[in-house]
Design an enzyme around this catalytic site. Structure first.
Site, PDB file in Angstrom:
ATOM      1  N   ASN A 215      -8.521 -43.241 -31.513  1.00  0.00           N
ATOM      2  CA  ASN A 215      -9.618 -41.676 -31.562  1.00  0.00           C
ATOM      3  C   ASN A 215      -8.028 -41.032 -31.162  1.00  0.00           C
ATOM      4  O   ASN A 215      -7.639 -40.617 -32.251  1.00  0.00           O
ATOM      5  CB  ASN A 215     -10.192 -42.578 -28.899  1.00  0.00           C
ATOM      6  CG  ASN A 215      -8.778 -43.448 -28.886  1.00  0.00           C
ATOM      7  OD1 ASN A 215      -8.229 -44.353 -28.807  1.00  0.00           O
ATOM      8  ND2 ASN A 215      -8.405 -42.567 -27.313  1.00  0.00           N
ATOM      9  N   ASP A 216      -7.960 -40.030 -29.850  1.00  0.00           N
ATOM     10  CA  ASP A 216      -6.619 -39.564 -29.344  1.00  0.00           C
ATOM     11  C   ASP A 216      -5.785 -38.824 -30.538  1.00  0.00           C
ATOM     12  O   ASP A 216      -5.293 -39.906 -30.469  1.00  0.00           O
ATOM     13  CB  ASP A 216      -6.405 -39.016 -28.331  1.00  0.00           C
ATOM     14  CG  ASP A 216      -7.112 -39.089 -27.228  1.00  0.00           C
ATOM     15  OD1 ASP A 216      -8.414 -39.654 -27.600  1.00  0.00           O
ATOM     16  OD2 ASP A 216      -7.050 -38.740 -25.993  1.00  0.00           O
TER      17      ASP A 216
ATOM     18  N   SER B 202      -2.344 -41.322 -24.267  1.00  0.00           N
ATOM     19  CA  SER B 202      -2.491 -40.307 -25.508  1.00  0.00           C
ATOM     20  C   SER B 202      -1.301 -39.619 -24.691  1.00  0.00           C
ATOM     21  O   SER B 202      -0.908 -39.718 -23.728  1.00  0.00           O
ATOM     22  CB  SER B 202      -3.120 -39.477 -25.290  1.00  0.00           C
ATOM     23  OG  SER B 202      -4.508 -39.965 -25.764  1.00  0.00           O
TER      24      SER B 202
ATOM     25  N   ARG C  16      -3.311 -38.607 -16.631  1.00  0.00           N
ATOM     26  CA  ARG C  16      -2.863 -38.827 -18.028  1.00  0.00           C
ATOM     27  C   ARG C  16      -2.515 -38.272 -19.471  1.00  0.00           C
ATOM     28  O   ARG C  16      -2.475 -36.665 -18.727  1.00  0.00           O
ATOM     29  CB  ARG C  16      -3.656 -39.896 -18.681  1.00  0.00           C
ATOM     30  CG  ARG C  16      -5.127 -39.584 -18.581  1.00  0.00           C
ATOM     31  CD  ARG C  16      -6.190 -40.327 -19.285  1.00  0.00           C
ATOM     32  NE  ARG C  16      -7.169 -40.303 -18.841  1.00  0.00           N
ATOM     33  CZ  ARG C  16      -7.632 -40.848 -18.308  1.00  0.00           C
ATOM     34  NH1 ARG C  16      -7.704 -41.559 -17.065  1.00  0.00           N
ATOM     35  NH2 ARG C  16      -9.546 -40.963 -18.308  1.00  0.00           N
ATOM     36  N   ASP C  17      -1.955 -37.854 -20.194  1.00  0.00           N
ATOM     37  CA  ASP C  17      -1.948 -37.897 -21.558  1.00  0.00           C
ATOM     38  C   ASP C  17      -1.196 -36.424 -21.166  1.00  0.00           C
ATOM     39  O   ASP C  17      -1.459 -34.885 -21.773  1.00  0.00           O
ATOM     40  CB  ASP C  17      -3.191 -37.091 -22.097  1.00  0.00           C
ATOM     41  CG  ASP C  17      -4.573 -38.268 -21.857  1.00  0.00           C
ATOM     42  OD1 ASP C  17      -4.080 -38.627 -22.000  1.00  0.00           O
ATOM     43  OD2 ASP C  17      -5.649 -37.396 -21.413  1.00  0.00           O
TER      44      ASP C  17
HETATM   45  C1  FRU Z   1      -9.132 -39.384 -24.139  1.00  0.00           C
HETATM   46  C2  FRU Z   1      -8.435 -40.812 -23.438  1.00  0.00           C
HETATM   47  C3  FRU Z   1      -7.770 -40.345 -22.323  1.00  0.00           C
HETATM   48  C4  FRU Z   1      -6.658 -41.593 -22.567  1.00  0.00           C
HETATM   49  C5  FRU Z   1      -6.832 -41.606 -24.243  1.00  0.00           C
HETATM   50  C6  FRU Z   1      -7.172 -43.634 -24.146  1.00  0.00           C
HETATM   51  O1  FRU Z   1     -10.247 -39.583 -25.463  1.00  0.00           O
HETATM   52  O2  FRU Z   1      -9.344 -41.801 -23.026  1.00  0.00           O
HETATM   53  O3  FRU Z   1      -7.774 -39.674 -21.828  1.00  0.00           O
HETATM   54  O4  FRU Z   1      -5.627 -41.319 -22.146  1.00  0.00           O
HETATM   55  O5  FRU Z   1      -8.135 -42.158 -24.296  1.00  0.00           O
HETATM   56  O6  FRU Z   1      -7.336 -44.338 -25.381  1.00  0.00           O
END
Ligand code: FRU
Length: 492
Positions: A46-47, A107, A167-168
């Site tokens: 993913n990200d 992330s 987060r992130d």
């Molecule tokens: C976005 C997300 C982020 C998180 C990550 C987990 O797609 O939900 O907020 O850090 O993916 O994989």
């Protein structure tokens, strides 16, 4: 296959060798493996994370669950490149092995400091009651690629007034300080971003919630993956809000991803006053993008070509998702312009060209077909009501990119693209564009299409899942005429 919680939260070494062999076999037999996009060798991507330039190379990590096409225990996977086009798979970048990331290394971003690359990310944990406790953590990579984590998180508590959706972190430097913007949810379950400040990346002070325009104060329930930078004298705030209702052609996907552009943010306290949220991508599959500044000063952006909570046809083949191509951002007329990074031209091989007038017809040309290619087509509006191009044409299959001259809309239609994905969110995407000349610059890979309209005015990205044999390209005009010229380069 139903994945139990226990199966999802397994580490790589907990899988049986036979499981990995079966998974690899499934993936190898998949007709939709990409040819020039970053994709996981197994499992789910993913990200994009930690997009940066360090020690003479671009580094790009991504969220990764290795054992199958589901959101399980997340690792960071590391890739690097000298030219932004050819990426080398390095291996695991961050392994979730500390107490503060027991349920995933989520992330985050990267910044160079004192000759090392600092990776700041969210450590996700869950307690016995499955309640989340997020930590913001630091891993430091040296020039040899060895990574060492700090023994404890650098931000251990969520400030009062916010939930565990916190987060992130995206880090940058301004003056003598580092700043980190973090995606958050207020106690009243609305989304926002907060700002932290640090002198050494290790101790952080909470600077407060970013004050935003009132139209954004109640805008969805969570803002994921924020990013902030200044470009051409403007401030740009990017985030991926969840919980936005669709409006006309806008916000059609399950979750959105877009930007607000205005006067640069005021730092103390953080204030960013513009309120016009614009989607970065008008297509189907785009989320959680991250930007970086290239050594020659360009602002580059890469997104996840996928969305949460949607099943994709490659799930049956043991893997899911890829990243988008890198885009270069500039500002024009208070709008972000997104062009494919110029380095991508290195992929161009055999070229075919045509120039023609289409009169209420569908036309094919020799050299215009394929599974992976770049196509630039320029249409000069004549009397036609509608004109455009069919891609990946085969028996009962086609992907449509067209301009509706009456409605002044660009339309991307994947309703007959092959195996369907996320149908309940619609199979057509549209956006308004008032122009006399329409240019589509299109990158087609085995299972994706990225369309840059009029030199980056708009972008449409979507996964498609056609048959391998569906390789046709056809140009068309309905109810009138249009002048077209097109160039196509094979990419393999
Ligand atoms: C976005 C997300 C982020 C998180 C990550 C987990 O797609 O939900 O907020 O850090 O993916 O994989």
């Amino acid at each position: 296959m139903e994945w139990s919680r226990k199966q999802r939260y397994r580490r790589i070494e907990e899988s049986k060798p036979s499981e990995m062999i079966t998974l690899k076999e499934k993936i190898d037999s998949c007709p939709w493996r990409q040819h020039f996009h970053i994709q996981p060798e197994t499992g789910l991507l993913n990200d994009p994370n930690g997009f940066s330039y360090f020690n003479g190379e671009y580094h790009l990590f991504y969220q990764w669950f290795p054992l199958g096409p589901v959101h399980g225990l997340k690792y960071w996977y590391h890739t690097k490149s000298k030219d932004l086009v050819h990426w080398e798979n390095v291996g695991v970048g961050i392994e979730p092995d500390k107490y503060y990331e027991s349920h995933g290394a989520f992330s985050g971003s990267a910044i160079e400091y004192e000759g090392k690359l600092y990776l700041m990310y969210t450590g996700n944990t869950r307690d016995e009651k499955w309640i989340r406790h997020p930590y913001q953590c630091l891993a430091v990579m040296d020039k040899e690629g060895n990574t060492e984590k700090l023994p404890h998180p650098v931000i251990s508590h969520v400030p009062e007034g916010y939930t565990d959706h916190f987060r992130d972190p995206k880090v940058w430097k301004k003056g003598d300080f580092f700043y980190a913007i973090i995606g958050a949810q207020r106690d009243d379950e609305t989304g926002c971003v907060v700002l932290y400040r640090s002198q050494n990346l290790k101790t952080w002070d909470f600077e407060g919630e970013m004050e935003v325009h009132k139209s954004l104060q109640e805008f969805g329930f969570m803002w994921e993956c924020p990013d902030y930078f200044e470009l051409d004298g403007k401030g740009v705030l990017i985030f991926s809000p969840q919980g936005i209702q669709s409006e006309e052609d806008r916000y059609q996907n399950i979750y959105q991803s877009g930007y607000v552009l205005g006067d640069p943010m005021k730092y103390e306290p953080p204030v960013f006053q513009d309120g016009n949220f614009i989607e970065l991508d008008r297509g189907f599959d785009f989320y959680a993008p991250q930007s970086m500044l290239s050594p020659d000063g360009r602002r580059l952006l890469i997104g996840w070509m996928g969305l949460p909570e949607i099943e994709y046809p490659t799930d049956q083949n043991g893997w899911a998702h890829c990243l988008t191509l890198p885009r270069e951002l500039t500002v024009n007329n208070n709008k972000l312009i997104q062009k494919p990074a110029k380095e991508l031209q290195a992929l161009r091989k055999a070229k075919s060209e045509i120039e023609d007038i289409l009169e209420n017809e569908v036309k094919t040309y020799s050299g215009f077909e394929g599974e992976t290619y770049e196509l630039i087509c320029q249409f000069e509006k004549g009397s036609a009501d509608e004109f455009g191009v069919f891609l990946r044409v085969g028996e009962n299959e086609q992907t449509v990119v067209k301009y509706d001259a009456g409605g002044k809309k660009v339309i991307f239609d994947r309703s007959h693209s092959g195996e369907q994905v996320g149908e309940s969110y619609g199979t057509v995407r549209k956006c308004l564009l008032h122009e006399e000349k329409i240019t589509f610059q299109i990158f087609v890979d085995s299972s994706s299409v990225e369309i840059f309209v009029n030199d980056g005015e708009e972008v449409f990205t979507g996964r498609i899942f056609p048959k391998t044999e569906s390789r046709g390209i056809a140009f068309f005009a309905n109810d009138g005429s249009v002048k077209v010229n097109a160039a196509k380069w094979t990419y393999n």
